[in-house]
Design a protein around this motif. Structure first.
Motif, short mmCIF file in Angstrom:
data_model
loop_
_atom_site.label_atom_id
_atom_site.label_comp_id
_atom_site.label_asym_id
_atom_site.label_seq_id
_atom_site.Cartn_x
_atom_site.Cartn_y
_atom_site.Cartn_z
N LEU A 26 0.83 -1.20 0.00
CA LEU A 26 0.00 0.00 0.00
C LEU A 26 0.86 1.25 0.00
CD1 LEU A 26 -2.80 -1.04 2.50
CD2 LEU A 26 -3.02 -0.71 0.04
N GLN A 27 1.99 1.19 0.68
CA GLN A 27 2.87 2.36 0.70
C GLN A 27 3.44 2.64 -0.68
OE1 GLN A 27 5.60 1.23 3.77
NE2 GLN A 27 4.21 1.79 5.43
N GLY A 29 1.63 2.33 -3.34
CA GLY A 29 0.57 2.86 -4.18
C GLY A 29 -0.32 1.84 -4.85
N SER A 30 -0.19 0.57 -4.51
CA SER A 30 -1.08 -0.42 -5.12
C SER A 30 -1.61 -1.36 -4.06
CB SER A 30 -0.35 -1.21 -6.21
OG SER A 30 0.75 -1.90 -5.66
N PRO A 82 -5.67 0.41 -7.31
CA PRO A 82 -4.82 1.48 -6.80
C PRO A 82 -5.05 1.64 -5.30
CG PRO A 82 -6.17 2.23 -8.67
CD PRO A 82 -6.69 0.89 -8.25
N ALA A 83 -4.00 1.95 -4.57
CA ALA A 83 -4.12 2.04 -3.11
C ALA A 83 -5.14 3.10 -2.69
CB ALA A 83 -2.75 2.35 -2.50
N ASP A 84 -5.23 4.20 -3.44
CA ASP A 84 -6.18 5.24 -3.02
C ASP A 84 -7.63 4.77 -3.18
OD1 ASP A 84 -6.02 5.20 -5.74
OD2 ASP A 84 -5.93 7.36 -6.02
N GLN A 85 -7.87 3.92 -4.19
CA GLN A 85 -9.23 3.37 -4.33
C GLN A 85 -9.52 2.39 -3.19
OE1 GLN A 85 -10.02 1.19 -7.95
NE2 GLN A 85 -12.18 0.91 -7.46
N TRP A 86 -8.55 1.57 -2.85
CA TRP A 86 -8.71 0.61 -1.76
C TRP A 86 -9.03 1.33 -0.46
CZ3 TRP A 86 -9.39 -3.91 0.42
CH2 TRP A 86 -8.83 -4.19 1.67
N LYS A 87 -8.41 2.47 -0.24
CA LYS A 87 -8.64 3.18 1.01
C LYS A 87 -10.01 3.87 1.03
CE LYS A 87 -3.72 3.98 1.73
NZ LYS A 87 -2.63 4.79 1.19
N LYS A 88 -10.58 4.13 -0.14
CA LYS A 88 -11.85 4.86 -0.21
C LYS A 88 -13.07 3.96 -0.08
CE LYS A 88 -10.73 7.35 -3.87
NZ LYS A 88 -10.58 8.34 -4.95
N SER A 114 -6.84 -1.52 7.91
CA SER A 114 -5.93 -0.47 7.49
C SER A 114 -4.90 -0.23 8.58
CB SER A 114 -6.70 0.81 7.17
OG SER A 114 -7.39 1.24 8.31
#
Length: 115
Positions: A26-27, A29-30, A82-88, A114
């Motif tokens: 995740l760090q 970006g994926s 993408p990591a940002d999608q996973w976090k959202k 998380s």
């Protein structure tokens, strides 16, 4: 003498396990999610993903099913986000479906795992 060929009498629902992405990944970006399906029969169960409640348009890669010694199958599906999608998203769901059968689902909540 008994017939040695495998006869599949019943449908066996697979057990699903969804593995979350690693913090290290995740760090970078994926986010790679893996859905493990084990002990299903027949091998025609289809694995699909839902991200945030809707069907994922991200292509997933599927492994070939492996026939276990018990005559049941195990296989997996890998989804890259993408990591940002996973976090959202609020949930990611893996679903195993077979025509005429009720599907098997297993969900993962990104916020519960998380860092």
């Amino acid at each position: 003498e008994p017939n040695s060929s495998l006869t599949v009498t019943g449908v066996v629902r697979p057990t699903l396990t969804v593995l979350p992405p690693s913090p290290e990944e995740l760090q970078q970006g994926s986010a790679t999610l893996v859905c493990l399906a084990s002990g299903g029969s027949p091998s025609q169960w289809k694995l699909s993903w839902k991200v945030g409640g809707s069907s994922s348009t991200t292509p997933a890669s599927h492994s070939l099913e492996v026939l276990g010694s018990d005559g049941r199958f195990s296989w997996s599906s890998t989804l890259n986000l993408p990591a940002d999608q996973w976090k959202k998203v609020d949930s990611v769901t893996c679903e195993a479906s077979l025509s005429g059968q009720s599907s098997v689902t297993q969900s993962l909540d990104p916020h519960s795992c998380s860092v």
